[in-house]
Design a protein around this motif. Structure first.
Motif, PDB file in Angstrom:
ATOM      1  N   UNK A 180      -5.492   7.022   3.328  1.00  0.00           N
ATOM      2  CA  UNK A 180      -4.739   7.048   4.605  1.00  0.00           C
ATOM      3  C   UNK A 180      -3.582   8.070   4.178  1.00  0.00           C
ATOM      4  N   UNK A 181      -3.310   8.084   3.115  1.00  0.00           N
ATOM      5  CA  UNK A 181      -1.968   8.977   2.785  1.00  0.00           C
ATOM      6  C   UNK A 181      -2.434  10.531   2.394  1.00  0.00           C
ATOM      7  N   UNK A 206     -10.200   2.181   9.622  1.00  0.00           N
ATOM      8  CA  UNK A 206      -9.870   0.812   8.876  1.00  0.00           C
ATOM      9  C   UNK A 206      -8.897   1.046   7.632  1.00  0.00           C
ATOM     10  N   UNK A 207      -9.221   2.236   6.891  1.00  0.00           N
ATOM     11  CA  UNK A 207      -8.345   2.457   5.865  1.00  0.00           C
ATOM     12  C   UNK A 207      -6.883   2.496   6.165  1.00  0.00           C
ATOM     13  N   UNK A 208      -6.569   2.856   7.529  1.00  0.00           N
ATOM     14  CA  UNK A 208      -5.114   3.146   7.735  1.00  0.00           C
ATOM     15  C   UNK A 208      -4.782   1.767   8.207  1.00  0.00           C
ATOM     16  N   UNK A 209      -5.549   0.814   8.746  1.00  0.00           N
ATOM     17  CA  UNK A 209      -5.062  -0.493   9.099  1.00  0.00           C
ATOM     18  C   UNK A 209      -5.007  -1.475   7.995  1.00  0.00           C
ATOM     19  N   UNK A 210      -5.633  -1.139   6.783  1.00  0.00           N
ATOM     20  CA  UNK A 210      -5.376  -1.856   5.445  1.00  0.00           C
ATOM     21  C   UNK A 210      -4.201  -1.473   4.893  1.00  0.00           C
ATOM     22  N   UNK A 211      -3.904  -0.147   5.025  1.00  0.00           N
ATOM     23  CA  UNK A 211      -2.565   0.569   4.483  1.00  0.00           C
ATOM     24  C   UNK A 211      -1.333   0.347   5.019  1.00  0.00           C
ATOM     25  N   UNK A 218      -2.819  -1.603  16.673  1.00  0.00           N
ATOM     26  CA  UNK A 218      -3.553  -0.637  17.529  1.00  0.00           C
ATOM     27  C   UNK A 218      -4.697   0.164  16.918  1.00  0.00           C
ATOM     28  N   UNK A 219      -4.978  -0.001  15.499  1.00  0.00           N
ATOM     29  CA  UNK A 219      -6.279   0.678  14.883  1.00  0.00           C
ATOM     30  C   UNK A 219      -7.268  -0.219  15.418  1.00  0.00           C
TER      31      UNK A 219
END
Length: 645
Positions: A180-181, A206-211, A218-219
């Protein structure tokens, strides 16, 4: 541009060949006296189809030949779905051959990327990629004939197959420690959405939502919108009307979330929502990820017109091309070809491909396939043949210029009923017969097709080559095969001359087994019978040998120049203890000897004077006269005593 030639000062002369052209400089000048200055000393060979000399492309030609021949055997009775399924399978086979060839070419390009050959390989990869892209689109539009609904699914697969950068980007991002980064994280999500790969996009999102817990809600909302987007799957039984209604509700929900500002705090997610709405401005912001206008077209249709009808495709294609290029650049040849396909203008597709591509392989095989789909029946050319046949014969003519691929060209001519036979006859005569093995292959092709004149011509060429190399046996067998009496006579004379010089025959097996072929010419008959005389003599069948020898002389079949040799061959028989020649036969031999020594012409033959002044020949004549006189006396006594008893 011809190296070393200044075309402004010097004119060129040229000469066409079957597969190439010779070009050289000439001092010809209409207006003024030619300048007597040194010019270009070279004759240049310009090849029409250089691609046939590429080792990798040769695999393409060989593999596709088998597919082509198989296609011609598809039974005409097959109709409807079964015929269409077979034609689609053939089309996919052609594409798999192009792709395999492209992958091999790519490996060579990577291994040799810094050299000129590496750059040439890269260029060829681009051409093969474009060929597969065009073929795939033609398969969807003209062979599959996909209706509204499934059409978009085919187009999505088409784009996914030919825009492969997403997979590399995915491996790069997801392989990092913190996806996500990663700097390309949002590019990956956007690229997956642009290709309609929404399940994969949700997993990456979902990687962004977890991080980031702040954006998790929003995700999740955007992920739900992706998950609930109505798509017509192959096994689904819903009608287009039902799909349009569901899609309209889903589209309104996406618009409501955007207007409510659900994604206002995240520009990336807001941009993705605009893409889902099919917003042109939002899509054009992703120009780099879309990479080309036809990707833009398919993405635009997916999110704004998922049930587009085939007949409306060209309208969206033209507007997508205009929007994507934005007046900054003009369309490339590939763009024009794809546009012609979207307009369902088959003939324009073939015409544009013929101009743009470096060889006839693509247009010949595509046209043949489309012809089997009954799509080219109405289009005849003004110069004598239909389009399919014209293009196949053009392609075959390039194959005939190659030392081994000419064998493929034969099959292409065979499957052109109007002009194929004539074309094959013209090309086959011009194949260089560099080895006897190759000549036999060419000959077999001609014999299988009852091409009598070509068989005779090839045999004559081979016979002449064999004579030049002093291979008389081979020359004789070729002249017999060609049924060329004059050449058989010439070779027979050479055999007889060799016999006179060396005292023995070469190629006995051939002469012993002439059979009915010896009747081709008088000289060949004489050669065969003269060899038979030697065989009878070797088997001590002296009476039979004597009768044969005499008949050769009295029947005028023996050349006059060879009479002395025949009479000399009679000497051992005349000197035998038992009487071999009868009195009548001896008189005949005496008459022949007198005819020969008197110099009187016989049967109008111009060669009448024979060795009168030669001492050796004079000695031979005296010996013969003596032997004949003694034999005559012995035979008269023998015959008289037999009558008395």
């Amino acid at each position: 541009w011809i190296p070393g030639v200044n075309s402004q000062k010097k004119q060129m002369c040229f000469d066409w060949g079957p597969g190439e052209m010779l070009v050289c400089e000439t001092s010809f000048n209409k207006k003024e006296e030619p300048e007597m200055v040194a010019g270009c000393p070279f004759i240049h060979i310009i090849r029409k189809d250089i691609d046939v000399y590429s080792k990798i492309l040769r695999k393409l030609f060989n593999e596709s030949h088998g597919i082509f021949v198989g296609l011609q055997r598809i039974e005409e009775e097959l109709t409807g779905k079964s015929r269409k399924a077979q034609l689609v399978r053939v089309s996919k086979n052609y594409r798999s051959v192009i792709r395999a060839c492209m992958e091999e070419m790519h490996q060579f390009a990577v291994a040799d990327k810094d050299s000129a050959s590496g750059r040439q390989f890269s260029s060829q990869v681009s051409i093969l990629s474009a060929m597969e892209l065009i073929w795939n689109l033609c398969e969807i539009l003209f062979i599959e004939v996909a209706p509204a609904g499934p059409l978009l699914l085919y187009l999505l697969d088409w784009v996914r197959l030919h825009v492969c950068e997403v997979d590399n980007l995915s491996a790069d991002v997801l392989g990092s420690e913190n996806p996500s980064k990663h700097e390309s994280f949002w590019n990956l999500v956007t690229a997956l959405v642009l290709q309609g790969r929404l399940d994969e996009a949700r997993q990456v999102l979902s990687k962004e939502a977890d991080a980031s817990p702040a954006s998790a809600g929003m995700c999740r909302v955007l992920g739900d919108l992706m998950r609930t987007m109505p798509v017509l799957s192959p096994g689904n039984t819903q009608t287009l009307t039902e799909l349009e209604l569901r899609w309209q509700h889903w589209h309104e929900e996406c618009e409501r979330h955007l207007q409510d500002g659900t994604f206002a705090s995240s520009p990336h997610l807001e941009s993705l929502c605009k893409v889902l709405l099919g917003d042109d401005a939002a899509l054009l912001e992703q120009k780099e990820l879309l990479s080309n206008w036809y990707h833009f077209l398919v993405t635009r249709l997916l999110y704004s017109q998922p049930t587009v009808k085939p007949m409306d495709l060209h309208l969206y294609a033209q507007s997508s091309l205009d929007l994507f290029l934005g007046g900054e650049s003009s369309p490339e040849p590939l763009d024009n070809i794809l546009m012609a396909a979207f307009e369902f203008d088959i003939h324009q597709v073939i015409k544009e491909c013929s101009i743009a591509l470096s060889n006839w392989w693509f247009v010949a095989h595509l046209t043949d396939l489309l012809d089997h789909c009954k799509l080219l029946q109405s289009h005849n050319l003004y110069f004598g043949s239909n389009m399919r046949e014209f293009l196949l014969l053009e392609y075959a003519s390039g194959l005939f210029a190659h030392h081994s691929l000419w064998q493929l060209g034969v099959d292409y001519c065979d499957h052109c009923p109007e002009l194929g036979r004539v074309s094959l006859e013209l090309h086959i005569e011009r194949i260089p017969l560099t080895t006897e093995q190759k000549a036999l292959k060419v000959l077999r092709v001609c014999e299988q097709r009852q091409m009598t004149e070509q068989v005779r011509s090839i045999c004559k060429i081979l016979a002449m080559k064999a004579v030049r190399n002093n291979r008389l046996g081979s020359a004789l067998s070729w002249s017999i095969r060609a049924k060329d009496a004059a050449f058989a006579t010439l070779v027979s004379d050479r055999f007889l001359r060799d016999y006179c010089e060396r005292g023995c025959f070469s190629d006995l097996d051939l002469i012993d087994n002439l059979g009915p072929a010896m009747m081709l010419s008088d000289r060949l008959t004489f050669l065969g019978k003269y060899r038979e005389f030697h065989r009878l003599y070797g088997e001590k069948r002296f009476v039979d040998a004597a009768s044969l020898l005499l008949s050769l002389m009295t029947s005028q079949i023996a050349p006059r120049s060879f009479w002395m040799t025949l009479l000399t061959d009679a000497l051992p028989l005349l000197e035998q203890k038992q009487v071999i020649f009868s009195a009548e036969q001896t008189y005949e031999l005496l008459r022949c000897l007198e005819d020969l020594t008197s110099g009187r012409p016989l049967c109008g033959e111009p060669d009448a004077q024979q060795l009168q002044d030669d001492d050796i020949e004079t000695t031979k004549v005296e010996m013969l006269r003596l032997a004949l006189a003694r034999n005559l006396a012995r035979s008269i006594i023998k015959e008289g005593s037999l009558e008395g008893s």
